[in-house]
Design a protein around this motif. Structure first.
Motif, mmCIF file in Angstrom:
data_model
loop_
_atom_site.group_PDB
_atom_site.id
_atom_site.type_symbol
_atom_site.label_atom_id
_atom_site.label_comp_id
_atom_site.label_asym_id
_atom_site.label_seq_id
_atom_site.Cartn_x
_atom_site.Cartn_y
_atom_site.Cartn_z
ATOM 1 N N ASN A 59 0.826 -1.214 0.000
ATOM 2 C CA ASN A 59 0.000 0.000 0.000
ATOM 3 C C ASN A 59 0.856 1.257 0.000
ATOM 4 O O ASN A 59 0.476 2.272 -0.591
ATOM 5 C CB ASN A 59 -0.953 -0.008 1.190
ATOM 6 C CG ASN A 59 -1.933 -1.160 1.106
ATOM 7 O OD1 ASN A 59 -2.292 -1.614 0.021
ATOM 8 N ND2 ASN A 59 -2.362 -1.655 2.262
ATOM 9 N N ALA A 60 2.004 1.196 0.651
ATOM 10 C CA ALA A 60 2.933 2.330 0.600
ATOM 11 C C ALA A 60 3.346 2.597 -0.841
ATOM 12 O O ALA A 60 3.375 3.752 -1.301
ATOM 13 C CB ALA A 60 4.156 2.039 1.465
ATOM 14 N N PHE A 61 3.656 1.543 -1.570
ATOM 15 C CA PHE A 61 4.048 1.679 -2.969
ATOM 16 C C PHE A 61 2.916 2.289 -3.791
ATOM 17 O O PHE A 61 3.131 3.203 -4.603
ATOM 18 C CB PHE A 61 4.426 0.318 -3.545
ATOM 19 C CG PHE A 61 4.825 0.354 -4.993
ATOM 20 C CD1 PHE A 61 6.127 0.681 -5.353
ATOM 21 C CD2 PHE A 61 3.904 0.081 -5.994
ATOM 22 C CE1 PHE A 61 6.495 0.726 -6.695
ATOM 23 C CE2 PHE A 61 4.262 0.121 -7.329
ATOM 24 C CZ PHE A 61 5.563 0.445 -7.683
ATOM 25 N N GLU A 62 1.698 1.808 -3.596
ATOM 26 C CA GLU A 62 0.562 2.320 -4.368
ATOM 27 C C GLU A 62 0.276 3.779 -4.041
ATOM 28 O O GLU A 62 -0.122 4.553 -4.925
ATOM 29 C CB GLU A 62 -0.678 1.463 -4.108
ATOM 30 C CG GLU A 62 -0.565 0.032 -4.623
ATOM 31 C CD GLU A 62 -0.355 -0.023 -6.133
ATOM 32 O OE1 GLU A 62 -0.915 0.827 -6.857
ATOM 33 O OE2 GLU A 62 0.372 -0.927 -6.597
ATOM 34 N N LEU A 63 0.468 4.178 -2.803
ATOM 35 C CA LEU A 63 0.288 5.581 -2.442
ATOM 36 C C LEU A 63 1.308 6.464 -3.153
ATOM 37 O O LEU A 63 0.996 7.569 -3.616
ATOM 38 C CB LEU A 63 0.384 5.765 -0.931
ATOM 39 C CG LEU A 63 -0.823 5.290 -0.117
ATOM 40 C CD1 LEU A 63 -0.458 5.143 1.354
ATOM 41 C CD2 LEU A 63 -1.997 6.264 -0.279
ATOM 42 N N MET A 64 2.528 5.972 -3.266
ATOM 43 C CA MET A 64 3.553 6.753 -3.977
ATOM 44 C C MET A 64 3.286 6.787 -5.473
ATOM 45 O O MET A 64 3.639 7.757 -6.152
ATOM 46 C CB MET A 64 4.945 6.195 -3.670
ATOM 47 C CG MET A 64 5.424 6.530 -2.263
ATOM 48 S SD MET A 64 7.100 5.939 -1.895
ATOM 49 C CE MET A 64 6.779 4.194 -1.603
ATOM 50 N N GLN A 65 2.637 5.769 -5.999
ATOM 51 C CA GLN A 65 2.217 5.795 -7.392
ATOM 52 C C GLN A 65 1.086 6.792 -7.591
ATOM 53 O O GLN A 65 1.042 7.518 -8.591
ATOM 54 C CB GLN A 65 1.749 4.401 -7.830
ATOM 55 C CG GLN A 65 2.829 3.341 -7.846
ATOM 56 C CD GLN A 65 3.882 3.611 -8.920
ATOM 57 O OE1 GLN A 65 4.991 4.068 -8.637
ATOM 58 N NE2 GLN A 65 3.532 3.334 -10.152
ATOM 59 N N LYS A 71 6.746 12.138 -0.760
ATOM 60 C CA LYS A 71 7.642 11.229 -0.049
ATOM 61 C C LYS A 71 6.824 10.527 1.030
ATOM 62 O O LYS A 71 5.859 11.088 1.563
ATOM 63 C CB LYS A 71 8.808 11.998 0.575
ATOM 64 C CG LYS A 71 9.762 12.592 -0.451
ATOM 65 C CD LYS A 71 10.954 13.261 0.221
ATOM 66 C CE LYS A 71 11.927 13.805 -0.818
ATOM 67 N NZ LYS A 71 13.109 14.442 -0.182
ATOM 68 N N LEU A 72 7.219 9.311 1.346
ATOM 69 C CA LEU A 72 6.414 8.503 2.263
ATOM 70 C C LEU A 72 7.281 7.852 3.332
ATOM 71 O O LEU A 72 8.372 7.356 3.039
ATOM 72 C CB LEU A 72 5.650 7.440 1.474
ATOM 73 C CG LEU A 72 4.707 6.533 2.264
ATOM 74 C CD1 LEU A 72 3.455 6.214 1.456
ATOM 75 C CD2 LEU A 72 5.390 5.242 2.694
ATOM 76 N N THR A 73 6.766 7.871 4.559
ATOM 77 C CA THR A 73 7.374 7.136 5.669
ATOM 78 C C THR A 73 6.456 5.983 6.021
ATOM 79 O O THR A 73 5.279 6.188 6.328
ATOM 80 C CB THR A 73 7.564 8.038 6.902
ATOM 81 O OG1 THR A 73 8.357 9.175 6.558
ATOM 82 C CG2 THR A 73 8.235 7.270 8.025
ATOM 83 N N TYR A 88 10.058 -4.636 -1.033
ATOM 84 C CA TYR A 88 8.983 -4.251 -1.953
ATOM 85 C C TYR A 88 9.192 -2.839 -2.487
ATOM 86 O O TYR A 88 8.881 -2.543 -3.649
ATOM 87 C CB TYR A 88 7.635 -4.344 -1.236
ATOM 88 C CG TYR A 88 6.440 -4.400 -2.168
ATOM 89 C CD1 TYR A 88 5.859 -5.624 -2.488
ATOM 90 C CD2 TYR A 88 5.892 -3.246 -2.715
ATOM 91 C CE1 TYR A 88 4.761 -5.697 -3.335
ATOM 92 C CE2 TYR A 88 4.804 -3.302 -3.565
ATOM 93 C CZ TYR A 88 4.244 -4.531 -3.874
ATOM 94 O OH TYR A 88 3.158 -4.597 -4.718
ATOM 95 N N ASN A 89 9.729 -1.965 -1.663
ATOM 96 C CA ASN A 89 9.893 -0.559 -2.038
ATOM 97 C C ASN A 89 11.360 -0.181 -2.236
ATOM 98 O O ASN A 89 11.725 0.994 -2.083
ATOM 99 C CB ASN A 89 9.256 0.336 -0.968
ATOM 100 C CG ASN A 89 7.741 0.202 -0.960
ATOM 101 O OD1 ASN A 89 7.053 0.711 -1.835
ATOM 102 N ND2 ASN A 89 7.224 -0.500 0.038
ATOM 103 N N ALA A 90 12.173 -1.146 -2.599
ATOM 104 C CA ALA A 90 13.610 -0.906 -2.716
ATOM 105 C C ALA A 90 13.932 0.229 -3.680
ATOM 106 O O ALA A 90 14.788 1.080 -3.395
ATOM 107 C CB ALA A 90 14.322 -2.186 -3.151
ATOM 108 N N ASP A 91 13.272 0.270 -4.829
ATOM 109 C CA ASP A 91 13.541 1.331 -5.805
ATOM 110 C C ASP A 91 13.151 2.697 -5.253
ATOM 111 O O ASP A 91 13.876 3.681 -5.447
ATOM 112 C CB ASP A 91 12.784 1.064 -7.111
ATOM 113 C CG ASP A 91 13.375 -0.098 -7.896
ATOM 114 O OD1 ASP A 91 14.539 -0.470 -7.625
ATOM 115 O OD2 ASP A 91 12.675 -0.626 -8.776
ATOM 116 N N MET A 92 12.011 2.762 -4.583
ATOM 117 C CA MET A 92 11.558 4.029 -3.998
ATOM 118 C C MET A 92 12.518 4.492 -2.910
ATOM 119 O O MET A 92 12.776 5.693 -2.757
ATOM 120 C CB MET A 92 10.144 3.871 -3.431
ATOM 121 C CG MET A 92 9.065 3.628 -4.467
ATOM 122 S SD MET A 92 8.820 5.049 -5.569
ATOM 123 C CE MET A 92 7.320 4.546 -6.414
#
Length: 206
Positions: A59-65, A71-73, A88-92
């Motif tokens: 869900n963190a990834f989808e929010l950044m999409q 930016k997300l914590t 899961y969010n390595a690229d971000m």
């Protein structure tokens, strides 16, 4: 305690081998519900997002999409969840858009830092809604938004069964969530109930 009960108890704080199995299934298992919840977010352009109880990090990834300038914590108190969320969010994370941190919603270290906070399938295990909601309120900037999304409306038979076998789980009704949000200092609380499922989304503004 049987194997099934041991496994479902991993929803609270995944740990060890069974915890890794649980986290691996959470991302896909809750995806449709989470996307339904995100569809309720009004048009906004948050600079900073706080994802509380991030689980496996989907869900963190989808929010950044959804918010490509934000930016997300992402925080969780389970080491297994944090490891999965980081992968899961390595690229971000490499691109400087995401931080994954260990944290406890009952003692957040943030102060008026975020424009948006989210909580998917996690408040069942929070140690006191009003206290934890107040911590989220403190972390939000004035005018910030807090969104809660649950698979359970606090009355559905399936979730109440899991409540009876999962330690520390409490299913909450929309009314209970709204009342705790108001007492924690939020205003403009609104809610939606899925037309055919017990899913609920509750949104509050600071």
């Amino acid at each position: 305690m049987g194997l099934f009960r041991n496994f479902v108890n991993q929803t609270r704080k995944p740990d060890g081998f069974l915890g890794k199995m649980m986290v691996n299934g959470i991302n896909d298992g809750h995806a449709k519900m989470a996307d339904w919840g995100m569809s309720h977010l009004s048009i906004m352009a948050p600079d900073e997002i706080l994802e509380v109880g991030c689980g496996g990090g989907r869900n963190a990834f989808e929010l950044m999409q959804k918010y490509p300038a934000a930016k997300l914590t992402a925080i969780d108190y389970s080491n297994v969840s944090l490891e999965k969320a980081k992968v899961y969010n390595a690229d971000m994370i490499r691109n400087g858009r995401c931080e994954v941190e260990k944290g406890d919603v009952s003692q957040l270290k943030y102060n008026e830092q975020y424009d948006l906070a989210t909580a998917f399938e996690t408040i069942y295990f929070w140690p006191g809604l009003e206290k934890c909601f107040a911590e989220v309120n403190k972390a939000l900037k004035p005018g910030g938004t807090f969104m809660i999304c649950n698979e359970s409306d606090g009355r559905d038979k399936a979730s109440l069964h899991f409540e009876s076998i999962i330690d520390g789980m409490k299913c909450h009704t929309i009314e209970e969530i709204e009342d705790a949000l108001i007492k924690a200092g939020f205003s403009r609380v609104s809610a939606d109930h899925h037309e055919s499922k017990p899913w609920i989304t509750v949104i509050a503004e600071k």
